[in-house]
Design a protein around this motif. Structure first.
Motif, PDB file in Angstrom:
ATOM      1  N   LEU A 111       0.845  -1.195   0.000  1.00 48.16           N
ATOM      2  CA  LEU A 111       0.000   0.000   0.000  1.00 48.16           C
ATOM      3  C   LEU A 111       0.880   1.245   0.000  1.00 48.16           C
ATOM      4  O   LEU A 111       1.975   1.227   0.524  1.00 48.16           O
ATOM      5  CB  LEU A 111      -0.864   0.041   1.262  1.00 48.16           C
ATOM      6  N   ASP A 115      -2.293   5.418   2.311  1.00 49.83           N
ATOM      7  CA  ASP A 115      -3.344   4.440   2.629  1.00 49.83           C
ATOM      8  C   ASP A 115      -3.098   3.776   3.974  1.00 49.83           C
ATOM      9  O   ASP A 115      -4.023   3.527   4.737  1.00 49.83           O
ATOM     10  CB  ASP A 115      -3.425   3.366   1.539  1.00 49.83           C
ATOM     11  N   LEU A 118      -4.250   6.052   6.587  1.00 45.59           N
ATOM     12  CA  LEU A 118      -5.711   6.087   6.718  1.00 45.59           C
ATOM     13  C   LEU A 118      -6.208   4.889   7.527  1.00 45.59           C
ATOM     14  O   LEU A 118      -7.101   5.008   8.368  1.00 45.59           O
ATOM     15  CB  LEU A 118      -6.367   6.075   5.340  1.00 45.59           C
ATOM     16  N   LEU A 119      -5.599   3.727   7.258  1.00 44.16           N
ATOM     17  CA  LEU A 119      -5.964   2.541   8.050  1.00 44.16           C
ATOM     18  C   LEU A 119      -5.682   2.782   9.528  1.00 44.16           C
ATOM     19  O   LEU A 119      -6.500   2.467  10.388  1.00 44.16           O
ATOM     20  CB  LEU A 119      -5.155   1.340   7.577  1.00 44.16           C
ATOM     21  N   LEU A 120      -4.525   3.365   9.786  1.00 45.38           N
ATOM     22  CA  LEU A 120      -4.164   3.609  11.187  1.00 45.38           C
ATOM     23  C   LEU A 120      -5.103   4.627  11.826  1.00 45.38           C
ATOM     24  O   LEU A 120      -5.416   4.530  13.009  1.00 45.38           O
ATOM     25  CB  LEU A 120      -2.717   4.089  11.279  1.00 45.38           C
ATOM     26  N   GLU A 122      -8.175   4.850  11.304  1.00 46.57           N
ATOM     27  CA  GLU A 122      -9.353   4.087  11.734  1.00 46.57           C
ATOM     28  C   GLU A 122      -9.030   3.198  12.926  1.00 46.57           C
ATOM     29  O   GLU A 122      -9.813   3.080  13.851  1.00 46.57           O
ATOM     30  CB  GLU A 122      -9.879   3.236  10.581  1.00 46.57           C
ATOM     31  N   ILE A 123      -7.874   2.562  12.860  1.00 44.53           N
ATOM     32  CA  ILE A 123      -7.511   1.649  13.946  1.00 44.53           C
ATOM     33  C   ILE A 123      -7.420   2.395  15.274  1.00 44.53           C
ATOM     34  O   ILE A 123      -7.915   1.934  16.291  1.00 44.53           O
ATOM     35  CB  ILE A 123      -6.174   0.944  13.623  1.00 44.53           C
ATOM     36  N   TYR A 124      -6.801   3.566  15.249  1.00 43.80           N
ATOM     37  CA  TYR A 124      -6.624   4.315  16.497  1.00 43.80           C
ATOM     38  C   TYR A 124      -7.729   5.335  16.731  1.00 43.80           C
ATOM     39  O   TYR A 124      -7.695   6.081  17.708  1.00 43.80           O
ATOM     40  CB  TYR A 124      -5.282   5.036  16.492  1.00 43.80           C
ATOM     41  N   GLN A 125      -8.686   5.381  15.812  1.00 46.19           N
ATOM     42  CA  GLN A 125      -9.788   6.347  15.921  1.00 46.19           C
ATOM     43  C   GLN A 125      -9.293   7.760  16.173  1.00 46.19           C
ATOM     44  O   GLN A 125      -9.714   8.427  17.122  1.00 46.19           O
ATOM     45  CB  GLN A 125     -10.737   5.947  17.049  1.00 46.19           C
TER      46      GLN A 125
ATOM     47  N   ARG B   2     -15.234  -1.791  14.504  1.00 45.58           N
ATOM     48  CA  ARG B   2     -16.051  -0.649  14.099  1.00 45.58           C
ATOM     49  C   ARG B   2     -16.211  -0.571  12.590  1.00 45.58           C
ATOM     50  O   ARG B   2     -15.351  -1.005  11.825  1.00 45.58           O
ATOM     51  CB  ARG B   2     -15.423   0.639  14.604  1.00 45.58           C
ATOM     52  N   LEU B   5     -13.414   1.232  10.382  1.00 46.20           N
ATOM     53  CA  LEU B   5     -12.218   0.429  10.164  1.00 46.20           C
ATOM     54  C   LEU B   5     -12.505  -0.697   9.178  1.00 46.20           C
ATOM     55  O   LEU B   5     -11.736  -0.949   8.251  1.00 46.20           O
ATOM     56  CB  LEU B   5     -11.734  -0.142  11.494  1.00 46.20           C
ATOM     57  N   GLN B   8     -12.560   0.548   5.703  1.00 42.94           N
ATOM     58  CA  GLN B   8     -11.238   0.898   5.206  1.00 42.94           C
ATOM     59  C   GLN B   8     -10.471  -0.363   4.802  1.00 42.94           C
ATOM     60  O   GLN B   8      -9.898  -0.438   3.721  1.00 42.94           O
ATOM     61  CB  GLN B   8     -10.487   1.655   6.304  1.00 42.94           C
ATOM     62  N   PRO B 102      -4.545  -1.603  18.492  1.00 43.47           N
ATOM     63  CA  PRO B 102      -5.690  -1.902  19.357  1.00 43.47           C
ATOM     64  C   PRO B 102      -6.860  -2.446  18.559  1.00 43.47           C
ATOM     65  O   PRO B 102      -7.896  -1.801  18.413  1.00 43.47           O
ATOM     66  CB  PRO B 102      -6.027  -0.538  19.975  1.00 43.47           C
TER      67      PRO B 102
END
Ligand SMILES: Nc1ncnc2c1ncn2[C@@H]1O[C@H](COP(=O)(O)OP(=O)(O)OP(=O)(O)O)[C@@H](O)[C@H]1O
Ligand SMILES: [Mg+2]
Lengths: 343, 270
Positions: A111, A115, A118-120, A122-125, B2, B5, B8, B102
């Protein structure tokens, strides 16, 4: 913020004899051998502290980091990171830590960095605005804003490391484990990363545990170091104390106008100091380097001036890297016998 | 996990696969065509030799149709065969990053797996369009919204079930050096007993009784027969219930295997 108490890790490795016959035999009977990678290591790291973890190859640095990051389970002992047991991998803990491994890409290989980030997010909000600002800031300071849309696998090692660093810090972790973050980087990139880490510390006051084989990293970043040797902690204290405590010697360097017989000289300087072997590539040089107990410096200098055709003379503190290397070495010699049966 | 995520991860995976254009067009078309050609000539010959008009309740065209659907739906159930990446994550230590983040590893992998279904779905639409020009689909009978919905449910359950089986098998990588052989074995068993190689109606009655309580028929046979409208509501519900029980059991096994596995993990490579 990081606590280790009596942490130990024993790996079991399957011994396999080399060759085809060995493979066949191992099908029937496999011998498991214990390898004590880490033995009873205890230390604490507080907020805003960058602690250097140094030791020879295979000393157990990475294993300590893995246990503290919750990747592997300790064989014995107790670890606490931000008050949590890392092995339980509580999401509240994981949202606040970061692990950077110089030897292993963490980001998704195929990736583009953008990108991955962006994934991170989401992962870490991470809230969008904070994410955008943070990314822009990080990419600019590390000078990789042009490479954000390039696939990770196409980046150079240094560029990739910078991306890894950004990825690890986007969520502003309060605890960072950095395992050889500058390995294989050129001097400029090393410096950039060091400066960056210092700034990050100033802004966020995280607890950082750093391993590196580059003394420069340790000297610039760490006020305190841990020296680990064969899985055991042999020093835990301020970097400055290493020199005070262990550097009972100074270095005396002289330039000569013509060569002298080193062996004879060594006899004449008996008790005053020790002639160091010439540095590589300086074999037939006219330079001479000696190590002498602090108390003897003046006497040695006088004697040298008297004995030799000296054109230049300088007295220096022993290099911190050498001292550390020696600590590791000395302990090794001390313990050689008692551990002989184990190896 | 969620939704943000999941979305994505899903989109990343789908895009990645779509970017392998040569694979998408050449490989999948070729494989699909080859399987169809084999099924077509094999069964044409079988019907001609035996002189019968139906075998196991299928006419010749019905049999061809079964294969067509089994292959296409099968791809949606089994995904892009990328599940091997799980054992690779273990062998090569890439699992480490998911232990740091996490989020749960299994959930991420399942969403990734769903992402790989996008090309399969596309192929399903595309190839069945092409095939409808070549074969007579009138026997498909009444495809209603309700039957499509039932098929979708069957496919979804089959998909989860197969993923769970693979997740257990891939988890063996924590202990064994090569899970490849296990995976091949699983694929053989699932294709054979799941109705991908041949309709389960061809098995003798006693074998059918056993197959009905095993999880495999849910994978291919169940959705295809649902779409063909050959399963009545009572039987459909019963099969679904059996499948869900299996999902729970295999899910439990997966949980145990992975919890033990993490203790074995040494995060090689750093
Ligand atoms: N997965 C593993 N299985 C078996 N033994 C291991 C494993 N990982 C590490 N070891 C052993 O544990 C010891 C410590 O390894 P570790 O990686 O912690 O060293 P290190 O201090 O990080 O070394 P380096 O400076 O080379 O990175 C070594 O002797 C190594 O061979
Ligand atoms: Mg290491």
């Amino acid at each position: 913020m990081i606590q280790a108490e009596g942490l130990s890790k024993t790996f079991f490795v399957h011994r396999k004899e080399p060759g085809l016959w060995g493979s066949v035999k191992s099908l029937v009977k496999r011998t498991k051998e214990p390898r004590h990678a880490v033995r009873g290591v205890s230390f604490h790291v507080g907020p805003g502290e960058i602690v250097g973890l140094v030791g020879a190859n295979g000393a157990g640095k990475t294993t300590v980091v893995k246990m503290l990051a919750g990747i592997i389970v300790p064989t014995a002992g107790r670890a606490r990171v931000l008050g949590y047991d890392p092995w339980l991998r509580d999401n509240r803990m994981r949202a606040q830590i970061a692990l950077i491994m110089g030897q292993k890409a963490q980001l998704w290989w195929d990736l583009p960095a953008a990108d991955c980030f962006l994934l991170l997010r989401e992962i870490y909000q991470i809230p969008r605005q904070r994410f955008d600002e943070g990314l822009a800031y990080l990419a600019e300071t590390l000078d990789v804003d042009q490479q954000l849309n390039v696939q990770i696998r196409r980046l150079s090692l240094g560029e990739r490391m910078k991306m890894e660093l950004i990825a690890a810090l986007l969520h502003s972790p309060r605890v960072c484990f950095l395992d050889e973050p500058t390995i294989g980087l050129d001097l400029t990139a090393q410096r950039a990363i060091r400066e960056f880490l210092l700034r990050y510390r100033q802004d966020h006051q995280p607890a950082m545990l750093l391993t590196s084989h580059y003394m420069e990293d340790i000297e610039r970043l760490c006020k305190r170091i841990l020296i680990i040797r064969r899985g055991e902690l042999v020093f835990d204290g301020p970097l400055a104390e290493v020199a005070e405590r262990y550097a009972q010697h100074k270095m005396v360097a002289v330039e000569l106008s013509h060569e002298v017989d080193r062996q004879q000289l060594a006899r004449e300087l008996e008790g005053l100091g020790e002639i160091l072997p010439p540095e590589e590539g300086h074999e037939a040089d006219l330079g001479l380097r000696l190590r002498t107990p602090r108390a003897q410096v003046a006497a040695l200098a006088g004697r040298l001036l008297q004995l030799l055709p000296v054109t230049d003379l300088s007295i220096e503190e022993e290099e911190i890297g050498n001292i550390i290397a020696r600590i590791m070495q000395e302990r090794e010699d001390e313990n050689e016998n008692e551990e002989g049966d184990e190896e | 996990m969620r939704a943000g995520l999941a979305l994505q991860v899903f989109s990343v995976e789908a895009r990645k696969l779509m970017s392998y254009r040569t694979d998408f067009w050449i490989n999948t078309v070729a494989v699909f065509a080859a399987k169809m050609v084999v099924a077509y000539y094999l069964w044409t010959a079988v019907f001609a030799e035996s002189g019968r008009t139906t075998i196991g309740g299928f006419t010749q065209d019905g049999m061809i149709l079964y294969y067509l659907l089994a292959i296409l739906i099968g791809r949606v159930v089994s995904g892009g065969e990328r599940q091997m990446s799980i054992s690779q994550d273990i062998y090569q230590g890439s699992l480490t990053r998911y232990l740091i983040y996490p989020t749960g590893y299994g959930a991420i992998k399942y969403v990734e797996h769903l992402g790989t279904l996008v090309p399969s779905l596309l192929q399903l639409v595309l190839f069945s369009g092409v095939a409808s020009l070549l074969f007579d689909f009138s026997q498909l009978g009444a495809v209603t919204f309700a039957s499509l919905l039932r098929t979708a449910v069957a496919v979804a359950v089959g998909n989860v079930l197969l993923f769970l089986m693979l997740y257990v098998i891939q988890g063996v990588a924590f202990w064994a050096d090569n899970v490849w052989s296990l995976q091949v074995m699983l694929r053989f068993i699932t294709s054979m007993l799941g109705g991908l190689m041949l309709p389960l109606d061809l098995f003798p009655a006693w074998a059918r009784q056993i197959l009905e309580i095993l999880p495999f028929q849910t994978l291919y046979y169940f959705p295809v027969m649902t779409l063909l409208g050959r399963i009545d509501t009572g039987e459909w519900l019963r099969t679904l219930a059996v499948a869900l029980v299996w999902c729970a059991m295999i899910g439990g096994v997966a949980h145990i295997v992975w919890r033990r596995g993490y203790r074995e993990y040494t995060g090689v490579g750093i």
